[in-house]
Design a protein around this motif. Sequence first.
Motif, PDB file in Angstrom:
ATOM      1  N   GLU A 158     -39.233  -4.962  14.641  1.00 45.46           N
ATOM      2  CA  GLU A 158     -39.929  -5.013  13.351  1.00 45.46           C
ATOM      3  C   GLU A 158     -40.824  -6.244  13.221  1.00 45.46           C
ATOM      4  O   GLU A 158     -41.560  -6.357  12.246  1.00 45.46           O
ATOM      5  N   THR A 159     -40.731  -7.147  14.182  1.00 46.40           N
ATOM      6  CA  THR A 159     -41.547  -8.375  14.122  1.00 46.40           C
ATOM      7  C   THR A 159     -42.375  -8.502  15.402  1.00 46.40           C
ATOM      8  O   THR A 159     -43.514  -8.042  15.464  1.00 46.40           O
ATOM      9  N   ILE A 160     -41.808  -9.075  16.423  1.00 44.76           N
ATOM     10  CA  ILE A 160     -42.541  -9.374  17.660  1.00 44.76           C
ATOM     11  C   ILE A 160     -43.140  -8.120  18.294  1.00 44.76           C
ATOM     12  O   ILE A 160     -44.292  -8.137  18.749  1.00 44.76           O
ATOM     13  N   PHE A 161     -42.377  -7.051  18.326  1.00 44.69           N
ATOM     14  CA  PHE A 161     -42.821  -5.850  19.038  1.00 44.69           C
ATOM     15  C   PHE A 161     -43.392  -4.790  18.102  1.00 44.69           C
ATOM     16  O   PHE A 161     -43.580  -3.641  18.514  1.00 44.69           O
ATOM     17  N   SER A 162     -43.670  -5.162  16.870  1.00 42.52           N
ATOM     18  CA  SER A 162     -44.317  -4.226  15.958  1.00 42.52           C
ATOM     19  C   SER A 162     -45.784  -4.064  16.347  1.00 42.52           C
ATOM     20  O   SER A 162     -46.396  -4.967  16.931  1.00 42.52           O
ATOM     21  N   ILE A 166     -51.689 -12.700   3.038  1.00 43.95           N
ATOM     22  CA  ILE A 166     -52.539 -13.889   3.016  1.00 43.95           C
ATOM     23  C   ILE A 166     -51.805 -15.053   2.375  1.00 43.95           C
ATOM     24  O   ILE A 166     -51.864 -16.201   2.862  1.00 43.95           O
ATOM     25  N   ILE A 167     -51.086 -14.799   1.280  1.00 47.98           N
ATOM     26  CA  ILE A 167     -50.352 -15.869   0.599  1.00 47.98           C
ATOM     27  C   ILE A 167     -49.249 -16.419   1.502  1.00 47.98           C
ATOM     28  O   ILE A 167     -49.029 -17.641   1.567  1.00 47.98           O
ATOM     29  N   ALA A 168     -48.543 -15.534   2.198  1.00 47.31           N
ATOM     30  CA  ALA A 168     -47.504 -15.998   3.127  1.00 47.31           C
ATOM     31  C   ALA A 168     -48.115 -16.842   4.239  1.00 47.31           C
ATOM     32  O   ALA A 168     -47.535 -17.853   4.662  1.00 47.31           O
ATOM     33  N   TRP A 169     -49.283 -16.442   4.714  1.00 48.95           N
ATOM     34  CA  TRP A 169     -50.019 -17.200   5.744  1.00 48.95           C
ATOM     35  C   TRP A 169     -50.392 -18.585   5.222  1.00 48.95           C
ATOM     36  O   TRP A 169     -50.174 -19.597   5.899  1.00 48.95           O
ATOM     37  N   VAL A 170     -50.927 -18.659   4.015  1.00 51.37           N
ATOM     38  CA  VAL A 170     -51.325 -19.944   3.431  1.00 51.37           C
ATOM     39  C   VAL A 170     -50.105 -20.836   3.216  1.00 51.37           C
ATOM     40  O   VAL A 170     -50.132 -22.044   3.514  1.00 51.37           O
ATOM     41  N   ALA A 171     -49.003 -20.254   2.698  1.00 51.22           N
ATOM     42  CA  ALA A 171     -47.793 -21.042   2.465  1.00 51.22           C
ATOM     43  C   ALA A 171     -47.259 -21.620   3.768  1.00 51.22           C
ATOM     44  O   ALA A 171     -46.899 -22.810   3.842  1.00 51.22           O
ATOM     45  N   GLU A 189     -37.696 -13.034  -0.368  1.00 51.71           N
ATOM     46  CA  GLU A 189     -37.467 -12.567  -1.734  1.00 51.71           C
ATOM     47  C   GLU A 189     -38.761 -12.077  -2.383  1.00 51.71           C
ATOM     48  O   GLU A 189     -38.779 -11.039  -3.064  1.00 51.71           O
ATOM     49  N   ALA A 190     -39.860 -12.792  -2.171  1.00 44.94           N
ATOM     50  CA  ALA A 190     -41.143 -12.358  -2.729  1.00 44.94           C
ATOM     51  C   ALA A 190     -41.611 -11.074  -2.068  1.00 44.94           C
ATOM     52  O   ALA A 190     -42.174 -10.185  -2.729  1.00 44.94           O
ATOM     53  N   ALA A 191     -41.386 -10.950  -0.754  1.00 43.80           N
ATOM     54  CA  ALA A 191     -41.765  -9.717  -0.057  1.00 43.80           C
ATOM     55  C   ALA A 191     -40.986  -8.528  -0.600  1.00 43.80           C
ATOM     56  O   ALA A 191     -41.558  -7.445  -0.831  1.00 43.80           O
ATOM     57  N   ASP A 192     -39.686  -8.713  -0.822  1.00 44.68           N
ATOM     58  CA  ASP A 192     -38.877  -7.640  -1.404  1.00 44.68           C
ATOM     59  C   ASP A 192     -39.412  -7.231  -2.772  1.00 44.68           C
ATOM     60  O   ASP A 192     -39.486  -6.041  -3.102  1.00 44.68           O
ATOM     61  N   GLY A 193     -39.796  -8.234  -3.567  1.00 42.77           N
ATOM     62  CA  GLY A 193     -40.307  -7.939  -4.899  1.00 42.77           C
ATOM     63  C   GLY A 193     -41.595  -7.146  -4.881  1.00 42.77           C
ATOM     64  O   GLY A 193     -41.866  -6.351  -5.798  1.00 42.77           O
ATOM     65  N   HIS A 194     -42.404  -7.332  -3.856  1.00 39.29           N
ATOM     66  CA  HIS A 194     -43.681  -6.622  -3.745  1.00 39.29           C
ATOM     67  C   HIS A 194     -43.578  -5.359  -2.898  1.00 39.29           C
ATOM     68  O   HIS A 194     -44.582  -4.646  -2.732  1.00 39.29           O
ATOM     69  N   GLY A 195     -42.410  -5.110  -2.331  1.00 43.39           N
ATOM     70  CA  GLY A 195     -42.271  -3.954  -1.466  1.00 43.39           C
ATOM     71  C   GLY A 195     -42.930  -4.121  -0.109  1.00 43.39           C
ATOM     72  O   GLY A 195     -43.274  -3.141   0.558  1.00 43.39           O
ATOM     73  N   VAL A 196     -43.109  -5.368   0.323  1.00 40.68           N
ATOM     74  CA  VAL A 196     -43.706  -5.662   1.631  1.00 40.68           C
ATOM     75  C   VAL A 196     -42.584  -5.760   2.662  1.00 40.68           C
ATOM     76  O   VAL A 196     -41.587  -6.440   2.422  1.00 40.68           O
ATOM     77  N   PRO A 197     -42.691  -5.085   3.808  1.00 42.52           N
ATOM     78  CA  PRO A 197     -41.645  -5.158   4.841  1.00 42.52           C
ATOM     79  C   PRO A 197     -41.377  -6.602   5.273  1.00 42.52           C
ATOM     80  O   PRO A 197     -42.315  -7.401   5.423  1.00 42.52           O
ATOM     81  N   ILE A 198     -40.121  -6.930   5.480  1.00 41.60           N
ATOM     82  CA  ILE A 198     -39.759  -8.290   5.885  1.00 41.60           C
ATOM     83  C   ILE A 198     -40.417  -8.651   7.217  1.00 41.60           C
ATOM     84  O   ILE A 198     -40.865  -9.787   7.414  1.00 41.60           O
ATOM     85  N   GLY A 199     -40.510  -7.696   8.122  1.00 38.97           N
ATOM     86  CA  GLY A 199     -41.142  -7.961   9.408  1.00 38.97           C
ATOM     87  C   GLY A 199     -42.594  -8.375   9.264  1.00 38.97           C
ATOM     88  O   GLY A 199     -43.047  -9.332   9.899  1.00 38.97           O
ATOM     89  N   GLN A 200     -43.330  -7.678   8.396  1.00 41.87           N
ATOM     90  CA  GLN A 200     -44.732  -8.027   8.171  1.00 41.87           C
ATOM     91  C   GLN A 200     -44.850  -9.395   7.513  1.00 41.87           C
ATOM     92  O   GLN A 200     -45.706 -10.207   7.891  1.00 41.87           O
ATOM     93  N   ALA A 201     -44.003  -9.666   6.537  1.00 46.20           N
ATOM     94  CA  ALA A 201     -44.035 -10.959   5.852  1.00 46.20           C
ATOM     95  C   ALA A 201     -43.742 -12.099   6.817  1.00 46.20           C
ATOM     96  O   ALA A 201     -44.361 -13.172   6.751  1.00 46.20           O
ATOM     97  N   THR A 202     -42.803 -11.876   7.728  1.00 46.92           N
ATOM     98  CA  THR A 202     -42.444 -12.906   8.710  1.00 46.92           C
ATOM     99  C   THR A 202     -43.605 -13.204   9.648  1.00 46.92           C
ATOM    100  O   THR A 202     -43.908 -14.373   9.933  1.00 46.92           O
TER     101      THR A 202
END
Length: 479
Positions: free
Chosen positions: A207-211, A381-386, A410-423
Amino acid sequence: MAPQDNAVSGGGNEVPSPGIFERAGKGLADVVERWMPSPFLFAIILSYIVFVAGIVFEGSGPVEMTTYWFDGFWLFLAFAMQMTLILMTGFVLAYHPRINGLLKRLTELPNDGKQAIVLVGVFSMAVAWIHWGFSLILGAIFAREMGKTAYRNGISAHYPLLCVAGYMGLGLTWHWGLSASAPLMLNTPGNEFIEAGVVDGVIPASETIFSSYAILLTLTSIVVAAIFLYLLAPTAGRTRPITEFVDEENLFEDGSGSEAVPDGGSETFDTPAEKIDNSRILGGLIALTGVAMVVYLLVNDGLDAWNLNLVNFAFLFAGLLVFMRPAYYREKFGEAAKAAAGIILLFPFFAGIQGMMNASGLSSTIAEGLFAISTPETFPIIAWVAGGIVNMFVPSGGGEWIVLGPSVIEAADGHGVPIGQATIAYAVGDAHTNLLNPFWALPLLAITGIKAREMFGYAIAMLILLTPFLALALVLIPY
């Protein structure tokens, strides 16, 4: 050996006028070379900035901030050891004579300085996906060897940009690859996030490296970065060769530690202890045992078994398998310790900075403030900037992930963004701003003989040029 001609570009023709990218890169390089402090002083300055910020923005007292700083020094000793091992195992493999000889042969491929810079950059970024420590050392060696070959062959290659090219793996692709701290940490059983209840279980590497998201991001980033390196490269006649940065008298002496591995058949060992220390049978047996364990875990658990502990284990025993003789392998680790010395010195200082940011609440304030204005569409983009902002003060992908990770997830869950993508989006910011913070360039500086201020103008130019591309890629590439 013929010195480079930096006055004309072939056949007596006048040197063409520099393009807009070359002029901008040169201007930024001149400013940075004049003003940038050493990496150690850089860390001290950042310590004072965070100290004052904690007092002003979080209301902590001076004594409290000093206490946070002291406590932070010792928070991540285990993680620091893991990072040091990644670097040192990469160093040992990179300096194996056969690998070093292959790099020297590759330096003969380019026909001009621009090609040389692009080749070093693409190589560094590709290898970083496999192992960031391997890339950092191999990229540095490749940049130095390319500079030497270019000088010997009369090719005008701009050495500061060659060094930046050798650093591009750390500045772009490493945190989406096989040794990526944040994804591997999430895929490690019993990790901090599971214990804290942030996630219910491991987040598999699939879900992260091999996505497909991470793989497409890696491929497109390498292509775009190679184009920018080409555009930044000064034309023949305006380059600064390696001899401006490394003493020419010592340049072509083999002081790299890449001497041939002693042939066990040509040496005699008089005592039983010497024979045991240099036994290829014993070394090969334990090396094969370690490699077999890695294969066993990967076969049984798949690529999801690829976590931080397995990365270090795999490269540790791969190095022993390559060198075979235990005594010689230990000697090469002694040389690797020199390359890691700067990081070992600075890691506690940056851990102290992290201690102040974490305990005072600065990290949470930064993350929460940014995520409060995010939407499901803009979240990557926000996760990238942070990740980029915090990496400036805490240049440890895993160390800062421990602090920022809960807010990101937690913010990704709130927005429905997959944890793998957020990471992965966070990881992009962490890697990208290594082009501004010289912490991880310390081994490269030692190998190439260049100073941080002499190369980081071009590193910052790459950071700026890549920013629009990364912002678009994070949003447009489908997860």
